[in-house]
Design an enzyme around this catalytic site. Structure first.
Site, mmCIF file in Angstrom:
data_model
loop_
_atom_site.group_PDB
_atom_site.id
_atom_site.type_symbol
_atom_site.label_atom_id
_atom_site.label_comp_id
_atom_site.label_asym_id
_atom_site.label_seq_id
_atom_site.Cartn_x
_atom_site.Cartn_y
_atom_site.Cartn_z
ATOM 1 N N ILE A 149 -3.988 -19.109 25.507
ATOM 2 C CA ILE A 149 -5.202 -19.840 25.903
ATOM 3 C C ILE A 149 -5.197 -21.236 25.279
ATOM 4 O O ILE A 149 -5.556 -22.221 25.939
ATOM 5 C CB ILE A 149 -6.472 -19.039 25.528
ATOM 6 C CG1 ILE A 149 -6.475 -17.689 26.267
ATOM 7 C CG2 ILE A 149 -7.743 -19.826 25.872
ATOM 8 C CD1 ILE A 149 -7.544 -16.706 25.820
ATOM 9 N N ARG A 189 -13.693 -15.712 18.572
ATOM 10 C CA ARG A 189 -14.569 -14.654 18.086
ATOM 11 C C ARG A 189 -15.515 -15.265 17.061
ATOM 12 O O ARG A 189 -15.110 -16.105 16.246
ATOM 13 C CB ARG A 189 -13.767 -13.533 17.409
ATOM 14 C CG ARG A 189 -12.982 -12.650 18.355
ATOM 15 C CD ARG A 189 -13.884 -11.745 19.196
ATOM 16 N NE ARG A 189 -13.129 -10.848 20.064
ATOM 17 C CZ ARG A 189 -12.781 -11.108 21.321
ATOM 18 N NH1 ARG A 189 -13.123 -12.244 21.889
ATOM 19 N NH2 ARG A 189 -12.117 -10.214 22.038
ATOM 20 N N GLU A 194 -22.975 -10.026 18.354
ATOM 21 C CA GLU A 194 -23.376 -10.203 19.756
ATOM 22 C C GLU A 194 -24.030 -8.934 20.275
ATOM 23 O O GLU A 194 -23.606 -7.844 19.904
ATOM 24 C CB GLU A 194 -22.138 -10.530 20.599
ATOM 25 C CG GLU A 194 -21.504 -11.839 20.186
ATOM 26 C CD GLU A 194 -20.232 -12.178 20.964
ATOM 27 O OE1 GLU A 194 -19.819 -11.385 21.829
ATOM 28 O OE2 GLU A 194 -19.656 -13.235 20.698
ATOM 29 N N HIS A 221 -20.780 -15.333 25.572
ATOM 30 C CA HIS A 221 -19.422 -14.776 25.634
ATOM 31 C C HIS A 221 -18.947 -14.581 27.084
ATOM 32 O O HIS A 221 -18.673 -13.456 27.517
ATOM 33 C CB HIS A 221 -19.364 -13.440 24.865
ATOM 34 C CG HIS A 221 -17.968 -13.085 24.416
ATOM 35 N ND1 HIS A 221 -17.708 -12.380 23.270
ATOM 36 C CD2 HIS A 221 -16.754 -13.345 24.959
ATOM 37 C CE1 HIS A 221 -16.400 -12.212 23.135
ATOM 38 N NE2 HIS A 221 -15.796 -12.802 24.150
HETATM 39 C C1 DGY Z 1 -11.298 -11.365 25.465
HETATM 40 O O1 DGY Z 1 -10.691 -10.957 26.465
HETATM 41 O O2 DGY Z 1 -10.921 -11.137 24.331
HETATM 42 C C2 DGY Z 1 -12.531 -12.123 25.744
HETATM 43 O O3 DGY Z 1 -13.160 -12.526 24.605
HETATM 44 C C3 DGY Z 1 -13.417 -11.296 26.626
HETATM 45 O O4 DGY Z 1 -13.760 -11.994 27.709
#
Ligand code: DGY
Length: 321
Positions: free
Chosen positions: A159, A239, A268, A287
């Protein structure tokens, strides 16, 4: 012969579950939005051969050791900090996650959050909705540029790389900090590796994308926020546990940093009276990093494929342990 039993902890669309119901006995929690009750989950785990879980389910030793049939836990997220991987390994249970399919969607959201915080979009939207838009003025809702600024990515996984690709399109200067250097990323994206402290001190946008582990817990603490520029903007799409939220709140109130964009929180869901929600320079999202319809269907599908593979004695598609 007894069919394998699969339990799914959230209500998923019928067409997603169909491949499972054609092959196995399937039980499913009745609600899409409400988490399964713990005692029900424990009871189901005791009889299940496979579980499909989501990130709010605590898949701990107590749960994993409930029954002797459990062979696979397919967690519908790329992150698996809610699963006790070591206990699963000790008990011979395969854990799977949903990498790759959500990379671009989560990177889109992360970049959107960066832009929203930098250009004060939520504040501006509220401004109109509250009937405050009466005049133009030279510094009216003036934010911070995105193009040609520095982005510091903490956690250069899939990501992180996808966010860096987006940053390139905005001609940003890309810095990153990661457990290990990635020469191919440095070359492809013209990204520069630097220490955590240098990144904090240099980046206009500090973007947290590192996974939650013991080592990264509260990585962004008082000292880290002190190390950022007063004009710096902090983004978290990983997170909430990586951030000391009280320290972030103080850094924003004391103007040690300028703004923040948060898709994740320590506990959360947060309540409407969470202190960070009071601050107009903070963009908060519930989230939704991977929440596009296309991607969520792919994540659900991948969980199903993992369950089928393992229950058929094959290698999991996306194993974690
Ligand atoms: C993940 O996939 O870890 C994301 O935080 C959830 O959408």
């Amino acid at each position: 012969m007894m069919k394998n039993y699969v339990y799914i902890t959230r209500k998923l669309p019928d067409e997603v579950v169909e491949p499972l119901t054609n092959m196995f006995d399937v039980g499913m929690w009745d609600y899409a939005e409400k988490p399964v009750e713990r005692d029900i989950l424990l009871k189901e785990a005791a009889r299940a051969d496979a579980l499909v879980t989501v990130l709010s389910d605590q898949v701990d030793y107590e749960l994993l050791s409930k029954g002797s049939n459990l062979k696979v836990v397919a967690n519908m997220a790329v992150g698996f900090d809610n699963v006790d991987i070591n206990s699963a390994a000790d008990l011979g249970i395969q854990v799977t996650n949903t990498p790759d399919v959500l990379t671009d969607t989560t990177a889109d959201l992360t970049f959107a959050l960066l832009m929203a915080a930098g250009r004060r979009m939520m504040e501006a939207s509220e401004y109109i909705k509250q009937g405050k838009w009466k005049n133009w003025s030279p510094l009216f809702l003036a934010g911070t540029d995105i193009h040609h600024k520095s982005i510091g990515i903490v956690g250069m996984g899939r990501i992180g790389e996808a966010v860096a690709r987006r940053a390139r399109g905005f001609e940003m200067n890309i810095l990153y900090h990661n457990r290990n250097r990635k020469p191919e990323v440095e070359q492809e994206l013209d990204a520069r590796y630097c220490s955590f402290n240098e990144l904090l001190a240099t980046a206009d946008y500090v973007v947290c994308l590192a996974p939650y582990t013991k080592e990264t817990e509260k990585l962004f603490n008082k000292e880290a926020f002190n190390g950022m520029k007063p004009s710096g903007i902090f983004i978290n799409a990983s997170r909430g546990q990586l951030v000391d939220e009280e320290a972030l709140y103080q850094a924003l109130v004391n103007k040690e940093i300028q703004a923040a964009g948060l898709d994740v929180f320590e506990n959360e869901p947060i309540s409407p009276d969470h202190p960070l929600l009071e601050l107009e320079q903070v963009v908060c999202l519930p989230h939704i990093g991977s929440a596009s319809k296309e991607t969520r269907y792919k994540m659900m599908g991948l969980c199903i494929d993992n369950v089928i593979a393992v229950l058929q004695g094959k290698k999991a598609v996306t194993p974690v342990n």
